[in-house]
Scaffold this motif. Structure first.
Motif, PDB file in Angstrom:
ATOM      1  N   ALA A 298       0.842  -1.193   0.000  1.00  0.00           N
ATOM      2  CA  ALA A 298       0.000   0.000   0.000  1.00  0.00           C
ATOM      3  C   ALA A 298       0.882   1.250   0.000  1.00  0.00           C
ATOM      4  O   ALA A 298       1.824   1.352   0.792  1.00  0.00           O
ATOM      5  N   ALA A 299       0.603   2.186  -0.905  1.00  0.00           N
ATOM      6  CA  ALA A 299       1.298   3.473  -0.966  1.00  0.00           C
ATOM      7  C   ALA A 299       0.425   4.528  -0.312  1.00  0.00           C
ATOM      8  O   ALA A 299      -0.723   4.744  -0.732  1.00  0.00           O
ATOM      9  N   ARG A 300       0.941   5.184   0.722  1.00  0.00           N
ATOM     10  CA  ARG A 300       0.113   6.091   1.515  1.00  0.00           C
ATOM     11  C   ARG A 300      -0.258   7.357   0.755  1.00  0.00           C
ATOM     12  O   ARG A 300      -1.412   7.764   0.727  1.00  0.00           O
ATOM     13  N   ARG A 301       0.725   8.012   0.135  1.00  0.00           N
ATOM     14  CA  ARG A 301       0.448   9.284  -0.534  1.00  0.00           C
ATOM     15  C   ARG A 301      -0.355   9.078  -1.811  1.00  0.00           C
ATOM     16  O   ARG A 301      -1.310   9.801  -2.084  1.00  0.00           O
ATOM     17  N   ALA A 302       0.041   8.100  -2.611  1.00  0.00           N
ATOM     18  CA  ALA A 302      -0.651   7.852  -3.876  1.00  0.00           C
ATOM     19  C   ALA A 302      -1.997   7.157  -3.681  1.00  0.00           C
ATOM     20  O   ALA A 302      -2.804   7.094  -4.604  1.00  0.00           O
ATOM     21  N   LYS A 303      -2.190   6.596  -2.464  1.00  0.00           N
ATOM     22  CA  LYS A 303      -3.423   5.863  -2.172  1.00  0.00           C
ATOM     23  C   LYS A 303      -3.645   4.726  -3.181  1.00  0.00           C
ATOM     24  O   LYS A 303      -4.742   4.522  -3.698  1.00  0.00           O
ATOM     25  N   LYS A 304      -2.551   4.014  -3.446  1.00  0.00           N
ATOM     26  CA  LYS A 304      -2.619   2.875  -4.359  1.00  0.00           C
ATOM     27  C   LYS A 304      -2.296   1.595  -3.605  1.00  0.00           C
ATOM     28  O   LYS A 304      -1.581   1.616  -2.596  1.00  0.00           O
ATOM     29  N   LYS A 305      -2.811   0.482  -4.120  1.00  0.00           N
ATOM     30  CA  LYS A 305      -2.516  -0.820  -3.545  1.00  0.00           C
ATOM     31  C   LYS A 305      -2.149  -1.789  -4.655  1.00  0.00           C
ATOM     32  O   LYS A 305      -2.690  -1.719  -5.761  1.00  0.00           O
ATOM     33  N   TRP A 306      -1.213  -2.670  -4.340  1.00  0.00           N
ATOM     34  CA  TRP A 306      -0.821  -3.714  -5.270  1.00  0.00           C
ATOM     35  C   TRP A 306      -0.839  -5.052  -4.535  1.00  0.00           C
ATOM     36  O   TRP A 306      -0.460  -5.133  -3.366  1.00  0.00           O
ATOM     37  N   GLU A 307      -1.255  -6.093  -5.218  1.00  0.00           N
ATOM     38  CA  GLU A 307      -1.200  -7.450  -4.685  1.00  0.00           C
ATOM     39  C   GLU A 307      -0.681  -8.375  -5.766  1.00  0.00           C
ATOM     40  O   GLU A 307      -1.038  -8.227  -6.946  1.00  0.00           O
ATOM     41  N   GLY A 308       0.156  -9.299  -5.385  1.00  0.00           N
ATOM     42  CA  GLY A 308       0.676 -10.245  -6.361  1.00  0.00           C
ATOM     43  C   GLY A 308       1.592 -11.250  -5.709  1.00  0.00           C
ATOM     44  O   GLY A 308       1.928 -11.144  -4.524  1.00  0.00           O
ATOM     45  N   THR A 309       2.007 -12.227  -6.492  1.00  0.00           N
ATOM     46  CA  THR A 309       2.851 -13.308  -6.001  1.00  0.00           C
ATOM     47  C   THR A 309       4.130 -13.367  -6.808  1.00  0.00           C
ATOM     48  O   THR A 309       4.100 -13.283  -8.040  1.00  0.00           O
ATOM     49  N   SER A 310       5.245 -13.497  -6.123  1.00  0.00           N
ATOM     50  CA  SER A 310       6.525 -13.701  -6.798  1.00  0.00           C
ATOM     51  C   SER A 310       6.824 -15.186  -6.827  1.00  0.00           C
ATOM     52  O   SER A 310       6.583 -15.904  -5.862  1.00  0.00           O
ATOM     53  N   LYS A 311       7.342 -15.653  -7.963  1.00  0.00           N
ATOM     54  CA  LYS A 311       7.718 -17.054  -8.111  1.00  0.00           C
ATOM     55  C   LYS A 311       9.170 -17.112  -8.553  1.00  0.00           C
ATOM     56  O   LYS A 311       9.536 -16.504  -9.561  1.00  0.00           O
ATOM     57  N   PRO A 312      10.028 -17.820  -7.808  1.00  0.00           N
ATOM     58  CA  PRO A 312      11.449 -17.898  -8.171  1.00  0.00           C
ATOM     59  C   PRO A 312      11.625 -18.502  -9.568  1.00  0.00           C
ATOM     60  O   PRO A 312      10.891 -19.428  -9.927  1.00  0.00           O
ATOM     61  N   PRO A 313      12.592 -18.015 -10.341  1.00  0.00           N
ATOM     62  CA  PRO A 313      13.403 -16.829 -10.037  1.00  0.00           C
ATOM     63  C   PRO A 313      12.685 -15.557 -10.491  1.00  0.00           C
ATOM     64  O   PRO A 313      11.951 -15.576 -11.460  1.00  0.00           O
ATOM     65  N   GLY A 314      12.909 -14.496  -9.790  1.00  0.00           N
ATOM     66  CA  GLY A 314      12.266 -13.231 -10.125  1.00  0.00           C
ATOM     67  C   GLY A 314      11.424 -12.739  -8.977  1.00  0.00           C
ATOM     68  O   GLY A 314      11.161 -13.462  -8.022  1.00  0.00           O
ATOM     69  N   GLY A 315      10.954 -11.496  -9.073  1.00  0.00           N
ATOM     70  CA  GLY A 315      10.175 -10.912  -7.996  1.00  0.00           C
ATOM     71  C   GLY A 315       8.858 -10.373  -8.497  1.00  0.00           C
ATOM     72  O   GLY A 315       8.507 -10.516  -9.666  1.00  0.00           O
ATOM     73  N   PHE A 316       8.141  -9.726  -7.597  1.00  0.00           N
ATOM     74  CA  PHE A 316       6.884  -9.061  -7.940  1.00  0.00           C
ATOM     75  C   PHE A 316       7.203  -7.609  -8.284  1.00  0.00           C
ATOM     76  O   PHE A 316       7.878  -6.908  -7.531  1.00  0.00           O
ATOM     77  N   MET A 317       6.713  -7.153  -9.442  1.00  0.00           N
ATOM     78  CA  MET A 317       7.040  -5.812  -9.921  1.00  0.00           C
ATOM     79  C   MET A 317       5.798  -4.922  -9.926  1.00  0.00           C
ATOM     80  O   MET A 317       4.718  -5.353 -10.296  1.00  0.00           O
ATOM     81  N   PHE A 318       5.987  -3.665  -9.492  1.00  0.00           N
ATOM     82  CA  PHE A 318       4.931  -2.671  -9.586  1.00  0.00           C
ATOM     83  C   PHE A 318       5.571  -1.331  -9.931  1.00  0.00           C
ATOM     84  O   PHE A 318       6.798  -1.165  -9.854  1.00  0.00           O
ATOM     85  N   ILE A 319       4.746  -0.366 -10.337  1.00  0.00           N
ATOM     86  CA  ILE A 319       5.242   0.924 -10.832  1.00  0.00           C
ATOM     87  C   ILE A 319       4.941   2.031  -9.822  1.00  0.00           C
ATOM     88  O   ILE A 319       3.812   2.181  -9.357  1.00  0.00           O
ATOM     89  N   MET A 320       5.982   2.813  -9.497  1.00  0.00           N
ATOM     90  CA  MET A 320       5.815   4.018  -8.685  1.00  0.00           C
ATOM     91  C   MET A 320       6.103   5.249  -9.548  1.00  0.00           C
ATOM     92  O   MET A 320       6.946   5.198 -10.451  1.00  0.00           O
ATOM     93  N   THR A 321       5.413   6.344  -9.265  1.00  0.00           N
ATOM     94  CA  THR A 321       5.637   7.582 -10.028  1.00  0.00           C
ATOM     95  C   THR A 321       5.922   8.779  -9.137  1.00  0.00           C
ATOM     96  O   THR A 321       5.994   9.900  -9.619  1.00  0.00           O
TER      97      THR A 321
END
Length: 241
Positions: free
Chosen positions: A52-75
């Motif tokens: 959860a991003a407080r200022r942007a009031k955005k939420k992301w949910e997801g699952t990371s599966k090896p190898p690699g991570g969960f990606m989201f965009i911040m601005t």
């Protein structure tokens, strides 16, 4: 649950020189990649993230599966609350103050601690064996899963996570009160909800089969309230190990 406060610092200004005003750097999209590892072995873990991003009031949910991570965009600069959950590990919550809004990408790794609490998995598994899930709760006539069901479902999640070849069938049953077609649909919808919970917790869908039998397979005669309670049940059956 473990908490950590982290400050990630970046600069908004560049081109500082003597007697010269700072030049503002154009804000850009930041690809934020997050993953989790075992805090002892550093092996990457399949992990469910809630962010959860407080200022942007955005939420992301997801699952990371090896190898690699969960990606989201911040601005923009922001304060993130990150909750990480992996089968067999204690849930972790971290708060990050991220001020780097000029970075094209950023990566972060969360350390997770193994859950060593007793009675955290189902034991003595055998093919074709059925286990009754006595602590799974729905409101009467409903397939909305109640929160008090989560501990036993998490136990099943951990069992599946620590037994990689385990394949199960989740089976739903009802008593004989009411319309048989409605009972059939109710048992099917309840096991679908349970399967969705397990998938959200990182278990592969192909390891989870489901069946609802309504009132067709009673465990006891439907002649007393006590016996009807026995018939309103959810079980899992071991199909492969």
């Amino acid at each position: 649950m473990r908490f950590l406060f982290l400050v990630v610092i970046g600069w908004l200004y560049a081109g500082l020189a003597a007697g010269q005003a700072p030049a503002l750097v154009k804000t850009q999209r930041t690809e934020f990649v997050i993953k989790a590892v075992d805090d002892k072995t550093f092996a990457e873990l399949p992990t469910q993230f809630r962010i959860a991003a407080r200022r942007a009031k955005k939420k992301w949910e997801g699952t990371s599966k090896p190898p690699g991570g969960f990606m989201f965009i911040m601005t923009r600069t922001d304060t993130l609350t990150v909750i990480a959950k992996s089968p067999g590990y204690l849930e972790a919550e971290e708060v990050m103050v991220v001020t780097c809004d000029t970075c094209p990408n950023y990566a972060y790794t969360i350390l997770l601690e193994k859950d060593t609490r007793a009675d955290s998995v189902f034991r003595n598994l055998q093919v074709n064996q059925a286990f009754r899930l006595d602590n799974i709760y729905f409101d009467q006539g409903s397939y909305v899963l109640r929160p008090e069901s989560y501990p036993q479902l998490d136990k099943l999640v951990k069992t599946l996570a620590t037994t990689p070849k385990l394949v199960i069938e989740i089976v739903g049953h009802t008593d004989n009160v009411g319309d048989r077609r409605l009972n059939q649909a109710l048992s099917e919808n309840r096991v679908k909800v349970i399967r969705s919970y397990l998938i959200r917790s990182g278990i592969a869908e192909e390891r989870l089969r489901i069946n609802g039998y309504g009132d067709a397979r009673p465990a006891a005669p439907n002649d007393t309230e006590e016996n009807k309670r026995k018939n309103r049940r959810v079980e899992f059956v071991v199909l492969a190990l």
